[in-house]
Design a protein around this motif. Structure first.
Motif, PDB file in Angstrom:
ATOM      1  N   SER A   1      12.735  -1.205   3.043  1.00 50.05           N
ATOM      2  CA  SER A   1      13.099  -0.272   3.909  1.00 50.05           C
ATOM      3  C   SER A   1      13.624  -1.006   5.495  1.00 50.05           C
ATOM      4  CB  SER A   1      12.029   0.782   4.493  1.00 50.05           C
ATOM      5  OG  SER A   1      10.810  -0.170   5.135  1.00 50.05           O
ATOM      6  N   GLU A   2      13.148  -2.147   5.581  1.00 52.06           N
ATOM      7  CA  GLU A   2      13.677  -2.993   6.900  1.00 52.06           C
ATOM      8  C   GLU A   2      14.540  -4.028   6.587  1.00 52.06           C
ATOM      9  OE1 GLU A   2      11.298  -4.523  10.146  1.00 52.06           O
ATOM     10  OE2 GLU A   2       9.428  -3.520   9.024  1.00 52.06           O
ATOM     11  N   ARG A   3      14.600  -4.072   4.960  1.00 54.73           N
ATOM     12  CA  ARG A   3      15.513  -5.450   4.549  1.00 54.73           C
ATOM     13  C   ARG A   3      14.749  -6.810   5.143  1.00 54.73           C
ATOM     14  NH1 ARG A   3      20.256  -4.401   1.695  1.00 54.73           N
ATOM     15  NH2 ARG A   3      21.364  -6.053   2.959  1.00 54.73           N
ATOM     16  N   LYS A   4      13.624  -7.133   4.979  1.00 52.29           N
ATOM     17  CA  LYS A   4      12.813  -8.067   5.636  1.00 52.29           C
ATOM     18  C   LYS A   4      12.158  -8.923   4.811  1.00 52.29           C
ATOM     19  CE  LYS A   4       9.184  -7.607   8.032  1.00 52.29           C
ATOM     20  NZ  LYS A   4       8.100  -7.248   8.879  1.00 52.29           N
ATOM     21  N   ILE A   5      12.501 -10.110   4.624  1.00 50.41           N
ATOM     22  CA  ILE A   5      11.842 -11.151   3.668  1.00 50.41           C
ATOM     23  C   ILE A   5      10.422 -11.692   4.861  1.00 50.41           C
ATOM     24  CG2 ILE A   5      11.820 -13.181   2.584  1.00 50.41           C
ATOM     25  CD1 ILE A   5      14.891 -12.216   2.881  1.00 50.41           C
ATOM     26  N   THR A   6       9.273 -11.675   4.305  1.00 47.57           N
ATOM     27  CA  THR A   6       8.254 -12.380   5.003  1.00 47.57           C
ATOM     28  C   THR A   6       7.592 -13.548   4.191  1.00 47.57           C
ATOM     29  OG1 THR A   6       7.785 -10.313   6.325  1.00 47.57           O
ATOM     30  CG2 THR A   6       6.069 -11.970   6.412  1.00 47.57           C
ATOM     31  N   VAL A   7       7.343 -14.468   4.707  1.00 45.98           N
ATOM     32  CA  VAL A   7       6.969 -15.780   4.111  1.00 45.98           C
ATOM     33  C   VAL A   7       5.492 -16.052   4.831  1.00 45.98           C
ATOM     34  CG1 VAL A   7       7.273 -18.224   3.506  1.00 45.98           C
ATOM     35  CG2 VAL A   7       9.076 -16.604   3.149  1.00 45.98           C
ATOM     36  N   ILE A   8       4.484 -16.429   4.241  1.00 48.55           N
ATOM     37  CA  ILE A   8       3.285 -17.084   4.969  1.00 48.55           C
ATOM     38  C   ILE A   8       3.015 -18.153   4.162  1.00 48.55           C
ATOM     39  CG2 ILE A   8       0.849 -16.440   5.492  1.00 48.55           C
ATOM     40  CD1 ILE A   8       2.431 -14.059   6.509  1.00 48.55           C
ATOM     41  N   THR A   9       3.052 -19.105   5.129  1.00 49.66           N
ATOM     42  CA  THR A   9       2.672 -20.634   4.637  1.00 49.66           C
ATOM     43  C   THR A   9       1.090 -20.714   4.357  1.00 49.66           C
ATOM     44  OG1 THR A   9       2.509 -21.699   6.882  1.00 49.66           O
ATOM     45  CG2 THR A   9       4.647 -21.382   5.908  1.00 49.66           C
ATOM     46  N   ARG A  10       0.705 -21.793   3.686  1.00 50.28           N
ATOM     47  CA  ARG A  10      -0.578 -21.816   3.568  1.00 50.28           C
ATOM     48  C   ARG A  10      -1.336 -22.275   4.979  1.00 50.28           C
ATOM     49  NH1 ARG A  10      -1.549 -26.736  -0.733  1.00 50.28           N
ATOM     50  NH2 ARG A  10      -0.347 -28.478   0.108  1.00 50.28           N
ATOM     51  N   ASN A  11      -0.599 -22.692   5.918  1.00 46.43           N
ATOM     52  CA  ASN A  11      -1.460 -22.944   7.250  1.00 46.43           C
ATOM     53  C   ASN A  11      -1.051 -22.043   8.070  1.00 46.43           C
ATOM     54  OD1 ASN A  11       1.194 -23.307   8.105  1.00 46.43           O
ATOM     55  ND2 ASN A  11       1.360 -25.016   8.879  1.00 46.43           N
ATOM     56  N   GLY A  12      -0.597 -20.696   7.347  1.00 48.77           N
ATOM     57  CA  GLY A  12      -0.808 -19.532   8.329  1.00 48.77           C
ATOM     58  C   GLY A  12       0.450 -19.061   9.212  1.00 48.77           C
ATOM     59  N   THR A  13       1.462 -19.871   8.988  1.00 45.84           N
ATOM     60  CA  THR A  13       2.672 -19.836   9.626  1.00 45.84           C
ATOM     61  C   THR A  13       3.402 -18.200   9.060  1.00 45.84           C
ATOM     62  OG1 THR A  13       3.112 -21.965  10.252  1.00 45.84           O
ATOM     63  CG2 THR A  13       5.023 -20.572  10.314  1.00 45.84           C
ATOM     64  N   ARG A  14       3.935 -17.443   9.972  1.00 44.86           N
ATOM     65  CA  ARG A  14       4.578 -16.340   9.410  1.00 44.86           C
ATOM     66  C   ARG A  14       5.917 -16.335   9.643  1.00 44.86           C
ATOM     67  NH1 ARG A  14       2.452 -11.165   8.419  1.00 44.86           N
ATOM     68  NH2 ARG A  14       4.029  -9.536   8.334  1.00 44.86           N
ATOM     69  N   ILE A  15       6.768 -16.504   8.735  1.00 45.92           N
ATOM     70  CA  ILE A  15       8.278 -16.300   9.007  1.00 45.92           C
ATOM     71  C   ILE A  15       9.003 -15.197   8.600  1.00 45.92           C
ATOM     72  CG2 ILE A  15      10.319 -18.002   8.309  1.00 45.92           C
ATOM     73  CD1 ILE A  15       8.110 -19.856   7.243  1.00 45.92           C
ATOM     74  N   GLU A  16       9.508 -14.489   9.446  1.00 49.65           N
ATOM     75  CA  GLU A  16      10.251 -13.161   9.125  1.00 49.65           C
ATOM     76  C   GLU A  16      11.664 -13.237   9.076  1.00 49.65           C
ATOM     77  OE1 GLU A  16       7.437  -9.562  10.498  1.00 49.65           O
ATOM     78  OE2 GLU A  16       7.515 -11.205  12.014  1.00 49.65           O
ATOM     79  N   MET A  17      12.363 -12.926   8.003  1.00 47.21           N
ATOM     80  CA  MET A  17      13.924 -12.819   8.004  1.00 47.21           C
ATOM     81  C   MET A  17      14.463 -11.654   7.548  1.00 47.21           C
ATOM     82  SD  MET A  17      14.385 -16.624   6.373  1.00 47.21           S
ATOM     83  CE  MET A  17      13.057 -16.557   5.225  1.00 47.21           C
ATOM     84  N   TRP A  18      15.452 -11.176   8.272  1.00 45.64           N
ATOM     85  CA  TRP A  18      16.311  -9.856   7.844  1.00 45.64           C
ATOM     86  C   TRP A  18      17.555 -10.106   7.408  1.00 45.64           C
ATOM     87  CZ3 TRP A  18      12.796 -10.739  11.711  1.00 45.64           C
ATOM     88  CH2 TRP A  18      11.691  -9.787  12.162  1.00 45.64           C
TER      89      TRP A  18
END
Length: 133
Positions: free
Chosen positions: A33-50
């Motif tokens: 719905s947002e056309r968003k990719i979310t990546v969570i790294t093993r150290n907890g970094t949250r990366i959101e890309m549209w």
């Protein structure tokens, strides 16, 4: 890998899912719905890309994907989400990000015994941890 890494905007772009799944403890999700990719790294970094947006959020902070080229953004090709190699590598914590223009090989080098090196060749389907097939 079913689709190949490509060059777009003079930048190497990789299938996000296949990069993330090679890094232990890292996850990826898609919000259609947002056309968003979310990546969570093993150290907890949250990366959101549209898709189509040259801004991302890293741990909630607006981050420009490529300050030197404003049109560089995640995109969909053949139903797959691609992201710019350098930005993705930096955010995933690669200690070195290498591009070998003559051979069109991109490398992410990690300081991690579980995933030391990922190599991708632009236009080729096969890639693997540590070596190019």
């Amino acid at each position: 890998m079913e689709d190949v890494p490509v060059l777009r905007w003079d930048r190497a772009c990789l299938l996000l899912k296949y990069v993330v799944q090679e890094i232990p403890g890292t996850s990826i999700s898609w919000d259609g719905s947002e056309r968003k990719i979310t990546v969570i790294t093993r150290n907890g970094t949250r990366i959101e890309m549209w898709i189509g947006n040259h801004w991302a959020k890293v741990n909630g902070v607006d981050t420009e994907i490529d300050p030197t080229k404003k049109d560089v953004a995640p995109f969909i090709q053949n139903g797959r989400s691609y992201g710019p190699f350098r930005f993705v590598g930096e955010q995933l914590g690669a200690k070195e990000i290498l591009w070998h223009g003559e051979t069109k090989i991109a490398e992410l080098i990690f300081d991690d015994p579980d995933c030391e090196c990922l190599r991708f060749k632009i236009g080729e389907v096969n890639c693997d941890r540590g070596y190019l097939i």
